[in-house]
Write an enzyme that holds these catalytic residues in place. Structure first.
Site, short mmCIF file in Angstrom:
data_model
loop_
_atom_site.label_atom_id
_atom_site.label_comp_id
_atom_site.label_asym_id
_atom_site.label_seq_id
_atom_site.Cartn_x
_atom_site.Cartn_y
_atom_site.Cartn_z
N TYR A 1 -15.70 17.32 -14.98
CA TYR A 1 -16.12 15.94 -14.78
C TYR A 1 -17.13 15.90 -13.64
O TYR A 1 -16.87 16.39 -12.55
CB TYR A 1 -14.90 15.07 -14.47
CG TYR A 1 -15.19 13.61 -14.52
CD1 TYR A 1 -15.43 12.96 -15.73
CD2 TYR A 1 -15.23 12.86 -13.35
CE1 TYR A 1 -15.71 11.61 -15.77
CE2 TYR A 1 -15.50 11.50 -13.39
CZ TYR A 1 -15.74 10.88 -14.61
OH TYR A 1 -16.02 9.55 -14.64
N LYS B 1 -7.57 7.31 -19.45
CA LYS B 1 -7.86 7.88 -20.76
C LYS B 1 -6.60 7.80 -21.63
O LYS B 1 -6.13 6.72 -21.89
CB LYS B 1 -8.36 9.32 -20.56
CG LYS B 1 -9.43 9.44 -19.44
CD LYS B 1 -10.72 8.72 -19.72
CE LYS B 1 -11.66 8.63 -18.52
NZ LYS B 1 -12.00 9.85 -17.84
N ARG C 1 0.83 -1.21 0.00
CA ARG C 1 0.00 0.00 0.00
C ARG C 1 0.86 1.26 0.00
O ARG C 1 0.38 2.35 -0.28
CB ARG C 1 -0.99 -0.01 1.18
CG ARG C 1 -2.04 1.07 1.07
CD ARG C 1 -3.27 0.96 1.98
NE ARG C 1 -3.22 -0.04 2.99
CZ ARG C 1 -2.62 0.10 4.19
NH1 ARG C 1 -2.03 1.24 4.50
NH2 ARG C 1 -2.63 -0.89 5.05
N ASP D 1 -6.67 19.45 -13.70
CA ASP D 1 -6.95 18.13 -14.26
C ASP D 1 -6.65 18.22 -15.76
O ASP D 1 -7.39 18.83 -16.51
CB ASP D 1 -8.41 17.76 -14.00
CG ASP D 1 -8.79 16.39 -14.57
OD1 ASP D 1 -8.10 15.92 -15.50
OD2 ASP D 1 -9.79 15.81 -14.11
C1 LIG Z 1 -12.52 10.19 -16.57
C2 LIG Z 1 -12.16 11.47 -15.94
C3 LIG Z 1 -11.99 11.56 -14.56
C4 LIG Z 1 -12.19 10.40 -13.66
O1 LIG Z 1 -11.23 9.42 -13.88
P1 LIG Z 1 -11.44 7.85 -13.57
O2 LIG Z 1 -10.15 7.26 -13.96
O3 LIG Z 1 -12.62 7.39 -14.37
O4 LIG Z 1 -11.73 7.78 -12.09
C5 LIG Z 1 -11.60 12.78 -14.04
N1 LIG Z 1 -11.41 13.86 -14.84
C6 LIG Z 1 -11.60 13.81 -16.17
C7 LIG Z 1 -11.39 15.03 -16.98
C8 LIG Z 1 -11.97 12.60 -16.77
O5 LIG Z 1 -12.16 12.56 -18.09
#
Ligand SMILES: *Cc1c(COP(=O)(O)O)cnc(C)c1O
Length: 407
Positions: free
Chosen positions: A126, A223, A73, A198
């Protein structure tokens, strides 16, 4: 052969005067070649714990005299390779991996916000990030002000003496607003406020958020970073001083990435340069084509001069990736007919993978919102979000042409 004492087998760093490009870093950075059996690739350390020769070794570790792995962890050698690679790509000092992008966001907010703090977030983001801030952080008496993206005047007005963090996506989801990060981060820094970006929709190859003033940058590694629609993961990058409390928090909260998923991410990252070239080219070709089509009312893509943030985007970004949002000239049913007629993109949430995906935000992320709430977030009833994969642009366009004919 690796000479004893040589730091690592990392490639591309021999000539101190030459900085390797993004694609080279994506392939080689973070990989160390002193492994057992001379395997070329970094092994998956599929282990939950790490053994000690004797109590003296454990004691040396506990007293900080012998840094090593202890328990899964807290650290894992496969993670470290991925974290080093992501550091090199983002130009960051430290990186920490998470079980998901949401975990990266929630752990970072929890590690950096205290009861009584105030934060500023942008409204095009998001959905689950906004939900965390409004439903969970509020319980800890962390108050949030929501501002329109790309509105630096609103940001300036929103900052207070107790503001701790400014959080934004760039580009945002689903309208692909690009933040003037040098200006926004400067305003925040003047007030002692941290800027957390982000950068999932940009990737470190299209935009260097830290170089443009962000204090911390996070990604959903689900992504573009992994890129194959085959894992869920997240990462936070930044200076050691700001990442250390987050690494400590994930050790407590426990949202860590499985070593096998970390290895898949490492493998995916090696082709990031190639994939982004194709996503950038496909996104731009499809956006231009859609904009010229009579059955498309409006297209949002930061690489089109018609996008409100085109000038900021072209100044800060080297490509605009594969996500294109657009409104079908028609009602909800027309957009449904279009989506159902697509044969190449799959109808699915997510983005940034090799397969093209298509969705209607109204049905996917916003299905349970009232019409008033949808209007407040500007989610149109015929809005479609297309994530262009790495297929041939001509095939994508041919498929979109026949799907629009069904409208
Ligand atoms: C998909 C996404 C998230 C969340 O990510 P996960 O890996 O699905 O938890 C956060 N921010 C953006 C811009 C995203 O496209």
């Amino acid at each position: 052969m690796q000479k004893p004492g040589e730091k690592s087998g990392e490639k591309g760093a021999r000539d101190a005067g030459h900085a390797p490009g993004g694609s080279t870093r994506a392939v080689h950075a973070g990989e160390r070649k002193h492994h057992q059996d001379h395997a070329l690739t970094t092994p998956i350390h599929q282990t939950s714990t790490f053994w000690f020769r004797d109590s003296a070794e454990l004691r040396a570790y506990a007293e900080g005299r012998h840094p090593r792995d202890e328990y899964g962890r807290y650290s894992n050698p496969t993670w470290r390779a991925v974290e080093r690679k992501l550091c090199e790509l983002e130009g960051a000092e430290e990186a920490v991996l998470f079980a998901s992008g949401m975990c990266a966001a929630t752990t970072t907010f929890l590690a950096h916000c205290q009861r009584g703090d105030h934060i500023v977030i942008t409204n095009d983001c998001y959905r689950r990030t906004r939900q965390f801030v409004q439903q969970f952080l509020s319980r800890l008496q962390v108050e949030a002000t929501v501002i329109p993206p790309a509105d630096t005047i609103a940001l300036k007005d929103a900052l207070r003496d107790n503001t701790r963090l400014f959080f934004t996506e760039s580009p945002t989801n689903p309208y692909l607003h690009v933040i003037d990060l040098p200006e926004a981060a400067h305003l925040a820094r003047e007030r002692g406020v941290l800027t957390l970006v982000d950068s999932t929709f940009a990737t470190p190859l299209n935009h260097r958020a830290l170089a443009d003033g962000a204090d911390l940058v996070l990604h959903s590694a689900t992504k573009y970073l992994s890129g194959h629609n085959d894992l869920i993961g997240g990462v936070l990058c930044g200076p050691a001083e700001l990442v250390a409390p987050v690494r400590n928090a994930v050790g407590v909260l426990g949202g860590i990435l499985d070593p096998h998923a970390a290895w898949l991410l490492l493998r995916g990252l090696k082709t990031l340069g190639l994939r982004m070239e194709r996503h950038n080219a496909n996104g731009l070709a499809v956006a231009r084509w859609l904009e010229a089509h009579p059955k498309v009312r409006q297209v949002w893509y930061p690489g089109l001069p018609s996008h409100p943030d085109y000038r900021v985007a072209t100044r800060l970004m080297s490509g605009f990736a594969g996500v294109v949002s657009f409104e079908i000239a028609g009602d909800f049913d027309a957009a449904v007919r279009f989506t159902d007629a697509c044969t190449l993109p799959y109808i699915a949430p997510s983005l940034g993978g090799v397969e093209s995906l298509v969705e209607m935000p109204l049905l996917m992320s916003y299905w349970d919102y009232s019409p008033e709430e949808r209007r407040a977030y500007g989610i149109g009833e015929s809005l479609v979000r297309l994530s262009c994969g790495i297929e041939d642009a001509a095939d994508l366009i041919a498929d979109l042409r026949q799907a629009l004919a069904a409208v």
